[in-house]
Design an enzyme around this catalytic site. Structure first.
Site, short mmCIF file in Angstrom:
data_model
loop_
_atom_site.label_atom_id
_atom_site.label_comp_id
_atom_site.label_asym_id
_atom_site.label_seq_id
_atom_site.Cartn_x
_atom_site.Cartn_y
_atom_site.Cartn_z
N ASP A 8 26.24 41.10 -20.22
CA ASP A 8 27.49 40.42 -19.89
C ASP A 8 28.19 41.18 -18.78
O ASP A 8 28.02 42.41 -18.64
CB ASP A 8 28.41 40.31 -21.11
CG ASP A 8 29.57 39.33 -20.85
OD1 ASP A 8 29.30 38.12 -20.77
OD2 ASP A 8 30.71 39.79 -20.71
N GLU A 10 31.97 41.39 -16.19
CA GLU A 10 33.31 40.97 -15.82
C GLU A 10 33.43 41.14 -14.31
O GLU A 10 32.81 42.05 -13.73
CB GLU A 10 34.38 41.79 -16.54
CG GLU A 10 34.36 41.67 -18.06
CD GLU A 10 34.59 40.28 -18.59
OE1 GLU A 10 35.21 39.44 -17.85
OE2 GLU A 10 34.18 39.98 -19.72
N GLU A 53 44.75 36.28 -11.92
CA GLU A 53 44.07 35.41 -12.88
C GLU A 53 42.90 36.14 -13.55
O GLU A 53 42.67 36.00 -14.75
CB GLU A 53 43.56 34.15 -12.18
CG GLU A 53 44.65 33.26 -11.61
CD GLU A 53 45.15 33.77 -10.26
OE1 GLU A 53 44.58 34.76 -9.73
OE2 GLU A 53 46.12 33.18 -9.74
N HIS A 153 38.56 39.43 -22.99
CA HIS A 153 37.15 39.44 -22.65
C HIS A 153 36.77 40.83 -22.17
O HIS A 153 37.42 41.41 -21.31
CB HIS A 153 36.85 38.41 -21.56
CG HIS A 153 36.83 37.01 -22.06
ND1 HIS A 153 35.68 36.40 -22.53
CD2 HIS A 153 37.83 36.10 -22.19
CE1 HIS A 153 35.98 35.17 -22.92
NE2 HIS A 153 37.26 34.96 -22.73
N ASP A 158 31.56 41.35 -25.64
CA ASP A 158 30.97 40.02 -25.47
C ASP A 158 29.45 40.07 -25.58
O ASP A 158 28.82 39.13 -26.08
CB ASP A 158 31.39 39.42 -24.13
CG ASP A 158 32.81 38.87 -24.16
OD1 ASP A 158 33.47 38.98 -25.22
OD2 ASP A 158 33.28 38.33 -23.14
#
Length: 234
Positions: A8, A10, A53, A153, A158
């Site tokens: 995973d 980010e 965001e 997150h 995750d």
């Protein structure tokens, strides 16, 4: 054992070719769909600002990431590639993670990871649950996988959730029973290899001479037979 890597990431956004970068990368090793306990995790300095965001999603600020190793640092790229090896890579919406990982690799002239090595759990979920919400959160709720550890997150948490989801997508309880049965067969086989032979010295009797004589008298006078169950026709 079938080794796979659950991955995973980010990022600062959605499009690497528009200048968005990786900021966190996590990998979890599984064998036969079960985590082995081995993992790889790192934060990465993207050398750019962090959009509001994106920070709202993962909570990683520009200030926090400043000074972390860049992707090209051996502690990141070399450690990541060494950990992954030649194993298949499992990711949710794998095209997204693959695009970022391969973009970062191409920027430093390293070989990209081919598409056929990636397993997309989103595609697996759509096959099993067509027309339903199949985000990682939705699948965790559907499979009753706890989200209590996750506030925002994060790549590592995750990846752990995705490993649990992947097990369910590949068979869930039935798969666990198969693994348990296989482990039991292995354990029995190992036990047989370590079986002991007859005792070189038999254990001493647990009863006394007097107790054995009382038992013999009971058989003679009450049961009146050497076979306890003979009167029942057995």
């Amino acid at each position: 054992m079938a080794r796979e890597i659950v991955l995973d990431t980010e990022t600062t956004g959605f499009e690497p070719h528009l200048g968005h970068r990786l900021v966190e990368l996590a990998c979890l090793e599984i064998e036969d769909f079960v985590p082995t306990g081995r993992s790889f995790h790192t934060y990465i300095d993207p050398c750019r600002d962090m959009p509001v965001e994106a920070e709202r999603v993962h909570g990683l600020s520009e200030a926090f990431l400043r000074g972390k190793p860049r992707f090209e640092h051996p502690d990141v790229v070399d450690a990541f590639l060494d950990f992954v090896g030649d194993a298949p890579i499992v990711a949710h919406n794998a095209g997204f993670d693959r695009a970022f990982v391969n973009w970062e690799l191409s920027c430093i002239h390293r070989m990209q990871i081919p598409e056929d090595r990636w397993v997309d759990t989103l595609a697996l979920a759509k096959q099993r649950f067509p027309g339903m919400h199949n985000s990682l959160d939705a699948l965790c709720k559907r499979f009753k996988i706890s989200l209590s550890e996750r506030e925002k997150h994060g790549a590592l948490i995750d990846a752990k959730l995705l490993a649990a989801v992947y097990l369910e997508l590949k068979g869930g309880r039935e798969r666990r029973l198969e693994l348990t049965s296989a482990e039991l067969v292995t354990a029995v086989a190992a036990a047989k290899q370590n079986e002991y032979g007859a005792r070189p010295r038999p254990l001493a009797p647990r009863s006394t001479d007097a107790e054995r004589e009382l038992h013999a008298a009971f058989i003679r006078n009450v049961v009146k037979s050497d076979e306890l169950w003979s009167k029942y026709g057995l």
